[in-house]
Design a protein around this motif. Structure first.
Motif, short mmCIF file in Angstrom:
data_model
loop_
_atom_site.label_atom_id
_atom_site.label_comp_id
_atom_site.label_asym_id
_atom_site.label_seq_id
_atom_site.Cartn_x
_atom_site.Cartn_y
_atom_site.Cartn_z
N PRO A 277 9.37 37.11 32.28
CA PRO A 277 8.66 36.62 33.47
C PRO A 277 7.99 37.75 34.24
O PRO A 277 8.53 38.85 34.35
CB PRO A 277 9.77 35.99 34.30
CG PRO A 277 10.88 35.71 33.35
CD PRO A 277 10.78 36.77 32.29
N THR A 278 6.79 37.47 34.73
CA THR A 278 6.08 38.40 35.60
C THR A 278 5.39 37.58 36.69
O THR A 278 5.33 36.36 36.61
CB THR A 278 4.99 39.21 34.84
OG1 THR A 278 3.92 38.32 34.50
CG2 THR A 278 5.52 39.87 33.60
N ARG A 279 4.86 38.26 37.67
CA ARG A 279 4.13 37.56 38.73
C ARG A 279 2.74 37.15 38.26
O ARG A 279 2.06 36.38 38.92
CB ARG A 279 4.01 38.45 39.96
CG ARG A 279 5.32 38.54 40.72
CD ARG A 279 5.13 39.36 41.94
NE ARG A 279 6.06 40.47 41.81
CZ ARG A 279 6.18 41.45 42.65
NH1 ARG A 279 5.40 41.50 43.70
NH2 ARG A 279 7.05 42.40 42.47
N SER A 280 2.30 37.66 37.13
CA SER A 280 0.95 37.38 36.64
C SER A 280 0.81 35.99 36.04
O SER A 280 -0.30 35.48 35.95
CB SER A 280 0.57 38.41 35.57
OG SER A 280 0.63 39.71 36.09
N PHE A 281 1.90 35.40 35.59
CA PHE A 281 1.85 34.14 34.87
C PHE A 281 2.89 33.17 35.40
O PHE A 281 3.93 33.57 35.89
CB PHE A 281 2.15 34.35 33.37
CG PHE A 281 1.41 35.48 32.75
CD1 PHE A 281 0.02 35.47 32.67
CD2 PHE A 281 2.07 36.57 32.22
CE1 PHE A 281 -0.68 36.51 32.09
CE2 PHE A 281 1.39 37.62 31.64
CZ PHE A 281 0.02 37.59 31.57
N VAL A 282 2.60 31.87 35.24
CA VAL A 282 3.60 30.84 35.49
C VAL A 282 4.42 30.75 34.21
O VAL A 282 3.87 30.63 33.12
CB VAL A 282 2.93 29.47 35.80
CG1 VAL A 282 3.98 28.38 35.88
CG2 VAL A 282 2.10 29.57 37.07
N MET A 283 5.73 30.85 34.33
CA MET A 283 6.61 30.79 33.15
C MET A 283 7.34 29.46 33.11
O MET A 283 7.92 29.03 34.11
CB MET A 283 7.65 31.91 33.19
CG MET A 283 7.08 33.30 33.10
SD MET A 283 6.42 33.73 31.49
CE MET A 283 7.85 33.68 30.47
N LYS A 284 7.30 28.81 31.97
CA LYS A 284 8.10 27.62 31.70
C LYS A 284 9.01 28.01 30.55
O LYS A 284 8.56 28.18 29.41
CB LYS A 284 7.22 26.42 31.32
CG LYS A 284 6.35 25.94 32.45
CD LYS A 284 7.21 25.42 33.58
CE LYS A 284 6.37 24.88 34.71
NZ LYS A 284 7.17 24.47 35.84
N MET A 285 10.29 28.19 30.85
CA MET A 285 11.22 28.68 29.85
C MET A 285 12.22 27.58 29.49
O MET A 285 12.47 26.67 30.28
CB MET A 285 11.93 29.92 30.36
CG MET A 285 10.93 31.02 30.72
SD MET A 285 11.68 32.54 31.23
CE MET A 285 11.77 33.33 29.65
N TYR A 286 12.75 27.68 28.28
CA TYR A 286 13.71 26.69 27.80
C TYR A 286 14.84 27.40 27.06
O TYR A 286 14.66 28.49 26.51
CB TYR A 286 13.03 25.66 26.90
CG TYR A 286 12.35 26.26 25.69
CD1 TYR A 286 13.01 26.34 24.47
CD2 TYR A 286 11.06 26.78 25.77
CE1 TYR A 286 12.40 26.90 23.36
CE2 TYR A 286 10.44 27.33 24.67
CZ TYR A 286 11.11 27.39 23.47
OH TYR A 286 10.50 27.96 22.38
N PRO A 287 16.03 26.80 27.08
CA PRO A 287 17.19 27.44 26.46
C PRO A 287 17.14 27.38 24.93
O PRO A 287 16.54 26.47 24.35
CB PRO A 287 18.38 26.64 27.00
CG PRO A 287 17.82 25.31 27.34
CD PRO A 287 16.38 25.55 27.75
#
Length: 113
Positions: free
Chosen positions: A38-48
């Motif tokens: 994750p960074t502030r540059s992108f929206v992150m959608k993460m999954y397990p």
């Protein structure tokens, strides 16, 4: 949906350029990965996913070390095959867990990702 490893490193530069031009960037990635963080540059959608960072790191480290193992040609081929099989199994698991994550898939559908 980037692939981890060298594909991500190459894509990151393109995404930075798109962001500079005003595009919103949404990254869909597993919670455990080599380089996608994750960074502030992108929206992150993460999954397990069903493995740990240590397991992923070890699988890639072990595969790279097998290149230097001594032995017959056949033994080295078998070791390389086993490493690739383990790596492929992790990637398949990552894809499977994305596709069966109903909440994330619903979000992607609702936002016309």
């Amino acid at each position: 949906v980037p692939v981890d490893g060298s594909h991500w490193l190459s894509m990151r530069e393109v995404l930075d350029g798109l962001r500079e031009k005003g595009h919103e960037i949404v990254i869909v990635a597993p919670e455990i990965s080599l380089y996608i963080k994750p960074t502030r540059s992108f929206v992150m959608k993460m999954y397990p996913v069903p493995f740990t960072q240590e397991e992923l790191d070890y699988t890639f480290w072990r595969t790279s070390q097998d290149v230097f193992v001594e032995g017959s040609f056949l033994e080295r081929i078998v070791k390389t095959y086993e490493g690739m099989k383990n790596t492929s199994a992790m990637f398949l698991s990552t894809c499977t867990h994305l596709l069966y994550n109903e909440e994330l898939v619903r979000y992607l559908e609702d936002t016309k990702f």
